[in-house]
Design an enzyme around this catalytic site. Structure first.
Site, mmCIF file in Angstrom:
data_model
loop_
_atom_site.group_PDB
_atom_site.id
_atom_site.type_symbol
_atom_site.label_atom_id
_atom_site.label_comp_id
_atom_site.label_asym_id
_atom_site.label_seq_id
_atom_site.Cartn_x
_atom_site.Cartn_y
_atom_site.Cartn_z
ATOM 1 N N HIS A 7 20.566 -4.800 -48.889
ATOM 2 C CA HIS A 7 19.744 -4.734 -50.099
ATOM 3 C C HIS A 7 19.588 -3.304 -50.592
ATOM 4 O O HIS A 7 19.830 -2.351 -49.864
ATOM 5 C CB HIS A 7 18.353 -5.371 -49.891
ATOM 6 C CG HIS A 7 17.527 -4.742 -48.801
ATOM 7 N ND1 HIS A 7 17.532 -5.195 -47.507
ATOM 8 C CD2 HIS A 7 16.663 -3.702 -48.824
ATOM 9 C CE1 HIS A 7 16.695 -4.458 -46.785
ATOM 10 N NE2 HIS A 7 16.166 -3.535 -47.556
ATOM 11 N N HIS A 79 15.430 3.047 -51.102
ATOM 12 C CA HIS A 79 16.404 3.113 -50.002
ATOM 13 C C HIS A 79 17.504 2.082 -50.166
ATOM 14 O O HIS A 79 17.402 1.153 -50.962
ATOM 15 C CB HIS A 79 15.722 2.964 -48.638
ATOM 16 C CG HIS A 79 15.108 1.622 -48.359
ATOM 17 N ND1 HIS A 79 13.784 1.341 -48.596
ATOM 18 C CD2 HIS A 79 15.625 0.483 -47.844
ATOM 19 C CE1 HIS A 79 13.511 0.094 -48.237
ATOM 20 N NE2 HIS A 79 14.621 -0.467 -47.777
ATOM 21 N N GLU A 128 18.573 2.598 -44.457
ATOM 22 C CA GLU A 128 18.063 1.654 -43.471
ATOM 23 C C GLU A 128 19.263 0.934 -42.857
ATOM 24 O O GLU A 128 20.218 0.606 -43.558
ATOM 25 C CB GLU A 128 17.156 0.639 -44.196
ATOM 26 C CG GLU A 128 16.583 -0.439 -43.306
ATOM 27 C CD GLU A 128 15.671 -1.428 -44.079
ATOM 28 O OE1 GLU A 128 15.855 -1.568 -45.313
ATOM 29 O OE2 GLU A 128 14.814 -2.046 -43.444
HETATM 30 CO CO CO Z 1 14.549 -2.388 -46.868
#
Ligand code: CO
Length: 133
Positions: A7, A79, A128
């Site tokens: 994502h 992010h 991430e």
């Molecule tokens: Co995230």
């Protein structure tokens, strides 16, 4: 190390307004909002055919998003999240490359273990990693 882009996360000052925009104006399929107390955020997902957007807004007084939204009051790209097969092995590789890891593996928004890397070590973008299975 990297598999799929899981994502792209966007920090927003008003989650309901952002969800309405993605659902009603852009015609996307959006999830319900969920409070992630241990992360200090409320999040919701916009589901696309090839990836997702994670819309984030602060939850609680000590939210890690507070400073970000002070710097970017209208919201902004927060992010990117990539899937990896083996989180422990990925962490070892990062440590050897002197890439700072910001947290011990913790359960993220999809119930899977995640870590974050320091944006100063990743060309300015918070990254991430999420364990794929
Ligand atoms: Co995230």
């Amino acid at each position: 190390m990297l598999n799929r882009l899981n994502h792209v996360a966007i920090a927003v000052p008003d989650l309901m307004e952002a969800l309405k925009f993605y659902r009603d104006v852009l015609g996307a399929q959006v999830s319900a909002a969920e409070d992630l107390k241990e992360h200090g955020v409320t999040s919701a997902f916009v589901n696309l055919s090839n990836t997702k957007l994670e819309l984030l807004t602060p939850y609680g007084e000590n939210s890690p998003l507070k400073g970000f939204l002070e710097r970017h009051p209208k919201g902004g790209l927060h992010h990117l999240c990539f899937e990896v097969d083996d989180l422990e092995a990925s962490m070892e590789i990062l440590q050897k490359a002197d890439t700072r890891i910001l947290n011990q593996p913790k359960i993220g928004a999809h119930g899977k273990l995640v870590i974050f890397m320091h944006p100063k070590d990743t060309f300015g973008c918070l990254l991430e990693l999420e364990k794929s299975s």
